[in-house]
Design an enzyme around this catalytic site. Sequence first.
Site, PDB file in Angstrom:
ATOM      1  N   CYS A   2       0.662  -1.208  -0.200  1.00 48.76           N
ATOM      2  CA  CYS A   2       0.060   0.080   0.235  1.00 48.76           C
ATOM      3  C   CYS A   2       1.037   1.174  -0.100  1.00 48.76           C
ATOM      4  O   CYS A   2       2.380   1.153   0.169  1.00 48.76           O
ATOM      5  CB  CYS A   2      -0.810   0.131   1.264  1.00 48.76           C
ATOM      6  SG  CYS A   2      -1.808  -1.424   1.613  1.00 48.76           S
ATOM      7  N   ARG A  27       1.831   1.260  -5.936  1.00 48.80           N
ATOM      8  CA  ARG A  27       1.931   0.298  -4.876  1.00 48.80           C
ATOM      9  C   ARG A  27       0.530  -0.265  -4.280  1.00 48.80           C
ATOM     10  O   ARG A  27       0.480  -1.456  -3.410  1.00 48.80           O
ATOM     11  CB  ARG A  27       2.293   1.302  -3.588  1.00 48.80           C
ATOM     12  CG  ARG A  27       3.690   1.553  -3.610  1.00 48.80           C
ATOM     13  CD  ARG A  27       4.058   2.495  -2.302  1.00 48.80           C
ATOM     14  NE  ARG A  27       4.228   1.630  -1.319  1.00 48.80           N
ATOM     15  CZ  ARG A  27       5.329   0.971  -0.985  1.00 48.80           C
ATOM     16  NH1 ARG A  27       6.482   1.021  -1.627  1.00 48.80           N
ATOM     17  NH2 ARG A  27       5.390   0.512   0.143  1.00 48.80           N
ATOM     18  N   TRP A  75      -3.809  -2.000  -1.489  1.00 52.36           N
ATOM     19  CA  TRP A  75      -3.646  -3.142  -2.247  1.00 52.36           C
ATOM     20  C   TRP A  75      -4.222  -4.184  -0.975  1.00 52.36           C
ATOM     21  O   TRP A  75      -3.111  -4.601  -0.030  1.00 52.36           O
ATOM     22  CB  TRP A  75      -2.320  -3.391  -2.758  1.00 52.36           C
ATOM     23  CG  TRP A  75      -2.160  -4.639  -3.558  1.00 52.36           C
ATOM     24  CD1 TRP A  75      -2.539  -4.498  -4.612  1.00 52.36           C
ATOM     25  CD2 TRP A  75      -1.837  -5.865  -2.933  1.00 52.36           C
ATOM     26  NE1 TRP A  75      -2.390  -5.984  -5.281  1.00 52.36           N
ATOM     27  CE2 TRP A  75      -2.005  -6.847  -4.071  1.00 52.36           C
ATOM     28  CE3 TRP A  75      -1.394  -6.589  -1.792  1.00 52.36           C
ATOM     29  CZ2 TRP A  75      -1.833  -8.050  -4.257  1.00 52.36           C
ATOM     30  CZ3 TRP A  75      -1.320  -7.807  -1.791  1.00 52.36           C
ATOM     31  CH2 TRP A  75      -1.273  -8.629  -3.013  1.00 52.36           C
ATOM     32  N   ASN A  99       0.531   0.702   6.297  1.00 49.89           N
ATOM     33  CA  ASN A  99       1.037  -0.147   5.138  1.00 49.89           C
ATOM     34  C   ASN A  99       1.638  -1.172   5.916  1.00 49.89           C
ATOM     35  O   ASN A  99       2.606  -0.778   7.084  1.00 49.89           O
ATOM     36  CB  ASN A  99       1.968   0.719   4.380  1.00 49.89           C
ATOM     37  CG  ASN A  99       2.804  -0.104   3.289  1.00 49.89           C
ATOM     38  OD1 ASN A  99       2.280  -1.115   2.901  1.00 49.89           O
ATOM     39  ND2 ASN A  99       3.982   0.160   3.069  1.00 49.89           N
ATOM     40  N   GLY A 100       1.517  -2.437   5.426  1.00 50.81           N
ATOM     41  CA  GLY A 100       2.071  -3.659   6.137  1.00 50.81           C
ATOM     42  C   GLY A 100       1.304  -4.612   6.534  1.00 50.81           C
ATOM     43  O   GLY A 100      -0.132  -4.565   6.376  1.00 50.81           O
ATOM     44  N   GLU A 478      17.857 -16.975 -19.101  1.00 48.39           N
ATOM     45  CA  GLU A 478      17.380 -15.710 -18.694  1.00 48.39           C
ATOM     46  C   GLU A 478      18.580 -14.736 -18.622  1.00 48.39           C
ATOM     47  O   GLU A 478      18.583 -13.583 -18.912  1.00 48.39           O
ATOM     48  CB  GLU A 478      16.735 -15.604 -17.087  1.00 48.39           C
ATOM     49  CG  GLU A 478      16.371 -14.420 -16.544  1.00 48.39           C
ATOM     50  CD  GLU A 478      15.511 -13.429 -17.249  1.00 48.39           C
ATOM     51  OE1 GLU A 478      14.884 -13.862 -18.395  1.00 48.39           O
ATOM     52  OE2 GLU A 478      15.229 -12.194 -16.890  1.00 48.39           O
ATOM     53  N   LYS A 482      18.952 -11.362 -20.909  1.00 42.66           N
ATOM     54  CA  LYS A 482      19.349 -10.140 -20.274  1.00 42.66           C
ATOM     55  C   LYS A 482      20.341  -9.411 -21.155  1.00 42.66           C
ATOM     56  O   LYS A 482      20.214  -8.152 -21.373  1.00 42.66           O
ATOM     57  CB  LYS A 482      19.635 -10.125 -19.046  1.00 42.66           C
ATOM     58  CG  LYS A 482      18.909 -10.010 -17.411  1.00 42.66           C
ATOM     59  CD  LYS A 482      17.701  -9.231 -17.564  1.00 42.66           C
ATOM     60  CE  LYS A 482      16.618  -9.193 -18.578  1.00 42.66           C
ATOM     61  NZ  LYS A 482      15.469  -9.885 -18.264  1.00 42.66           N
ATOM     62  N   GLU A 485      19.340  -8.409 -24.709  1.00 45.33           N
ATOM     63  CA  GLU A 485      18.465  -7.083 -24.649  1.00 45.33           C
ATOM     64  C   GLU A 485      19.010  -5.807 -24.590  1.00 45.33           C
ATOM     65  O   GLU A 485      18.876  -4.762 -25.234  1.00 45.33           O
ATOM     66  CB  GLU A 485      17.604  -7.277 -23.544  1.00 45.33           C
ATOM     67  CG  GLU A 485      16.547  -8.110 -23.622  1.00 45.33           C
ATOM     68  CD  GLU A 485      15.540  -8.231 -22.564  1.00 45.33           C
ATOM     69  OE1 GLU A 485      15.810  -8.503 -21.307  1.00 45.33           O
ATOM     70  OE2 GLU A 485      14.380  -7.494 -22.679  1.00 45.33           O
ATOM     71  N   HIS A 501      26.463 -31.788 -27.881  1.00 47.11           N
ATOM     72  CA  HIS A 501      25.630 -32.320 -28.811  1.00 47.11           C
ATOM     73  C   HIS A 501      25.917 -31.195 -30.183  1.00 47.11           C
ATOM     74  O   HIS A 501      24.578 -31.391 -30.982  1.00 47.11           O
ATOM     75  CB  HIS A 501      24.357 -32.660 -28.489  1.00 47.11           C
ATOM     76  CG  HIS A 501      24.382 -33.701 -27.525  1.00 47.11           C
ATOM     77  ND1 HIS A 501      24.539 -34.907 -27.754  1.00 47.11           N
ATOM     78  CD2 HIS A 501      24.047 -33.714 -26.205  1.00 47.11           C
ATOM     79  CE1 HIS A 501      24.344 -35.677 -26.728  1.00 47.11           C
ATOM     80  NE2 HIS A 501      24.215 -34.980 -25.581  1.00 47.11           N
ATOM     81  N   LYS A 597       8.008  -2.129 -23.340  1.00 46.77           N
ATOM     82  CA  LYS A 597       8.042  -2.643 -21.859  1.00 46.77           C
ATOM     83  C   LYS A 597       6.966  -3.666 -21.830  1.00 46.77           C
ATOM     84  O   LYS A 597       6.742  -4.485 -21.314  1.00 46.77           O
ATOM     85  CB  LYS A 597       7.997  -1.454 -20.977  1.00 46.77           C
ATOM     86  CG  LYS A 597       7.822  -2.155 -19.567  1.00 46.77           C
ATOM     87  CD  LYS A 597       9.018  -2.542 -18.992  1.00 46.77           C
ATOM     88  CE  LYS A 597       9.001  -3.356 -17.604  1.00 46.77           C
ATOM     89  NZ  LYS A 597      10.085  -4.413 -17.494  1.00 46.77           N
TER      90      LYS A 597
HETATM   91  C1  F6R Z   1      12.928  -9.555 -20.870  1.00 45.84           C
HETATM   92  C2  F6R Z   1      11.555  -8.815 -20.708  1.00 45.84           C
HETATM   93  C3  F6R Z   1      10.501  -9.655 -21.812  1.00 45.84           C
HETATM   94  C4  F6R Z   1       9.352  -9.823 -21.163  1.00 45.84           C
HETATM   95  C5  F6R Z   1       8.051 -10.410 -22.135  1.00 45.84           C
HETATM   96  C6  F6R Z   1       6.709 -10.789 -21.318  1.00 45.84           C
HETATM   97  O1  F6R Z   1      13.696  -8.587 -20.057  1.00 45.84           O
HETATM   98  O2  F6R Z   1      11.041  -8.075 -20.147  1.00 45.84           O
HETATM   99  O3  F6R Z   1      10.901 -10.833 -22.443  1.00 45.84           O
HETATM  100  O4  F6R Z   1       9.395 -10.824 -20.319  1.00 45.84           O
HETATM  101  O5  F6R Z   1       7.964  -9.446 -23.301  1.00 45.84           O
HETATM  102  O6  F6R Z   1       6.105  -9.529 -20.858  1.00 45.84           O
HETATM  103  P1  F6R Z   1       5.312  -9.795 -19.670  1.00 45.84           P
HETATM  104  O7  F6R Z   1       5.944 -10.478 -18.607  1.00 45.84           O
HETATM  105  O8  F6R Z   1       4.745  -8.705 -19.349  1.00 45.84           O
HETATM  106  O9  F6R Z   1       4.070 -10.919 -20.305  1.00 45.84           O
END
Ligand code: F6R
Length: 602
Positions: A2, A27, A75, A99-100, A478, A482, A485, A501, A597
């Site tokens: 929250c 939040r 929340w 909050n908490g 992952e 990272k 990207e 392989h 994003k």
């Molecule tokens: C990697 C990244 C993307 C998202 C993907 C799914 O750093 O951010 O690979 O993970 O586009 O996005 P969400 O999780 O929002 O469905």
Amino acid sequence: MCGIVGYIGEQEKKKIILDGLKELEYRGYDSAGMAVLKDDEITHFKSVGKLENLAKKTKDFESIGFGLAIGHTRWATHGKPTELNAHPHFGKFSYIVHNGIIENYQEIKKELISKKYNFLSQTDSEVIVHLFEENLKENEPFIAFEKTINTLQGTYAILLMTKAEPNKIFFAKNLVPLIIGKNDKKEVFFGSSDTPLIGLAKDVIYLNDKDYGYAQKDNIVIYNGKKPKSLEWNKLSISKLSAQKDGYRFFMEKEIYEQSSISNETLMGRVLKDDIKFENLEESFFDDINEIKICACGTSFHAALTSSYLFERISKIRVSVEIASEFRYKESLLQKGTLFIVISQSGETADTLQALKIAKKAGLKTLAICNVDNSSIVRISDKTLLTRAGIEKGVASTKAFTTQILVLWMLSLKLAKNKGKISKAFLENEIKNLLKVPTVLKVDEKIHEKIRRLSKRYLHGHGFFFIGRDIFYPLALEGALKLKEISYLHAEGYPSGEMKHGPIALADSELFTVALMPKNTLYEKTKSNVEELSARDATILAISPKTFDIADDFIKTKDHDHPMLEFLEMGVILQLLSLEISIRLGNDVDMPRNLAKSVTVE
Ligand code: F6R
């Protein structure tokens, strides 16, 4: 999670509270409320849903002239998002926002009910205000507040206003953030983060755990353990953007560093002494589930893949994991009895959303693991577990991934317990390790510095392999994602045992291998695979708690006895590695080329 804000001063209080809450909406925003104390009168408003509903409700309310105000955006953890459960909670003449989670609220509530206190909400927070008024019967307000705080167990940021002391706001903080600000006009501000205070306060104090005290327009007093503290003021940044970054170079860096504190929020109220409990997920939800299918994209897919090891190993349930963009055209055979889980940070990813719709149409039970409440995926799923990572601004996902992993780990335990697949002792040991997570996720500055230095070596070459086994294989995927990207270097994640392989043909000194070598999971097997690569001159960066002499670079991790703790620590190291390489290459870490994003297109 929250958000709370507070204000002491002459300005229009409604505006300050609403503007402040707007900054904290990330939040939580299932309900909101505020209370204003002016001329010995307290007026309060609450509304369900987003902040704009509270703004509408307070449209005709004016509050200029000296007074106090507190506000809250909620929340829900205890009790549904209703007006009665929204904050502020009040007694006869006092109001609080919190909050908490108050862990011992049930005992306190029982005691207060026996003393004829009337509870309006289902929340844990309401006990605070009644307990304060009970303590006030025999004490002056500050002592009553101190006694109240000393009775509470759990996590809290609390603001309290009372007609018994109409010029003061009482405050307390433990394990969740609370900041006090002031300016030359003798105004005082409170916030769960500093962004609501920017442009209003000049100096701020970031309260420490167990701090409590009171504020009035020209006096702020902070206690810790019965003793008053000297006040350590910090200059507040005047730029919202740099304040939001808290002094870090990039949002991604800030988000990596905040994983430790954020993980507290993810675990809060869910990890009990001897059980795992998810809000709004009744025990019967798992009845008649004999299989799980998980769909997601990108980083969320890697979290899904990690969880498949946990579900099968711990919960003894069959799991299949699919990339959502593949699943949606695959005409999969879906069977009743399958729990369909989607994982998404944003809750808006088009492919994941479509996969969810297909599963719903086939009549499957659906569960979303998501970071954004009220997102499309949350609205459509039967049930949701929120990851509570807070807004993630860096395009490369970091804290969202970590919190997904935590929710999935807890879920695998919940399911295992529910299906009688684990012993009490096993669960207790897992809980013990879950509680270590916030410490494990703390960035080790020495390791960060080492990564900063060694990143120099990894700017060129013809590619990276990230390798690992078991859950460290999805982590390798992952790590590679990272790096790709934000550095634009070619990187692949591979299961260590698969290198021979085919991919090992690429091995030479210009091939960089990042080897995840945890001590608790198939160490010897991974070691042999890395040795095979090293024998072919590949450049090796080994990440392990065990010293590994043949590595060209070595990052020593801590000696954890649980693979998930090793996983989480290595996760942070991989995030830092890609961050530092990207910075050295001069890239825009937070907004890498060609990415968005939230991927709302197919
Ligand atoms: C990697 C990244 C993307 C998202 C993907 C799914 O750093 O951010 O690979 O993970 O586009 O996005 P969400 O999780 O929002 O469905």
